[in-house]
Design a protein around this motif. Structure first.
Motif, PDB file in Angstrom:
ATOM      1  N   ASP A  49      -4.230  -1.137   3.961  1.00 36.56           N
ATOM      2  CA  ASP A  49      -5.428  -0.836   3.230  1.00 36.56           C
ATOM      3  C   ASP A  49      -6.461  -0.303   4.443  1.00 36.56           C
ATOM      4  OD1 ASP A  49      -5.156  -1.900   0.675  1.00 36.56           O
ATOM      5  OD2 ASP A  49      -5.971  -3.760   0.894  1.00 36.56           O
ATOM      6  N   ASN A  50      -6.280  -0.625   5.572  1.00 37.50           N
ATOM      7  CA  ASN A  50      -6.818  -0.203   6.766  1.00 37.50           C
ATOM      8  C   ASN A  50      -6.286   1.042   7.453  1.00 37.50           C
ATOM      9  OD1 ASN A  50      -9.592  -1.462   6.473  1.00 37.50           O
ATOM     10  ND2 ASN A  50      -8.052  -3.135   6.792  1.00 37.50           N
ATOM     11  N   SER A  76      -4.426  -0.127  -3.793  1.00 33.21           N
ATOM     12  CA  SER A  76      -5.235  -1.428  -3.216  1.00 33.21           C
ATOM     13  C   SER A  76      -4.108  -2.165  -2.849  1.00 33.21           C
ATOM     14  CB  SER A  76      -6.135  -2.039  -3.882  1.00 33.21           C
ATOM     15  OG  SER A  76      -6.536  -3.166  -3.500  1.00 33.21           O
ATOM     16  N   TRP A  77      -3.636  -2.347  -1.589  1.00 36.99           N
ATOM     17  CA  TRP A  77      -2.523  -2.988  -1.320  1.00 36.99           C
ATOM     18  C   TRP A  77      -2.868  -4.402  -1.422  1.00 36.99           C
ATOM     19  CZ3 TRP A  77       2.052  -1.142  -1.237  1.00 36.99           C
ATOM     20  CH2 TRP A  77       2.228   0.440  -1.098  1.00 36.99           C
ATOM     21  N   ARG A  78      -4.083  -5.098  -1.132  1.00 38.88           N
ATOM     22  CA  ARG A  78      -4.265  -6.262  -1.401  1.00 38.88           C
ATOM     23  C   ARG A  78      -3.915  -6.817  -2.860  1.00 38.88           C
ATOM     24  NH1 ARG A  78      -9.343 -10.180  -0.564  1.00 38.88           N
ATOM     25  NH2 ARG A  78      -8.734 -11.778  -2.350  1.00 38.88           N
TER      26      ARG A  78
END
Length: 100
Positions: A49-50, A76-78
């Motif tokens: 995500d970052n 959104s990988w989360r």
């Protein structure tokens, strides 16, 4: 259950940072440290995500993470990883693809 403050539970918290920021075959050793980590998924989501460019995070190398980001740049990988965990699907990297 997703761990918001995952860093205190990370398997690498006692490791020297240099162990996770290596190149070549040494990356396999770093990935082994991640293998049994209870917060591996949270760590990987943070890196994706970052768009963290360096080091082994969540058991994946820079190259493996870049491949995932190219395939799903707006993800959104989360959310992706949290859903996979809830479904009981293993999260692995194989040839640059996310297998959930």
């Amino acid at each position: 259950m997703w761990v918001e403050d995952w860093t205190p539970a990370a398997a690498c918290r006692q490791a020297q940072p240099d162990q996770l920021f290596v190149r070549g075959a040494e990356q396999n050793k770093a990935k082994q440290l991640c293998a049994g980590c209870p917060v591996r998924t949270e760590c990987l989501a943070e890196a994706l995500d970052n768009q963290i460019e360096w080091g082994v995070w969540g058991g994946m190398t820079e190259r493996e993470r870049r491949a995932l980001l190219r395939r799903r740049p707006a993800a959104s990988w989360r959310a992706v990883l949290e859903a996979a965990r809830e479904q009981g699907s293993p999260v692995t990297a194989k040839s640059g693809a996310l297998h959930v």
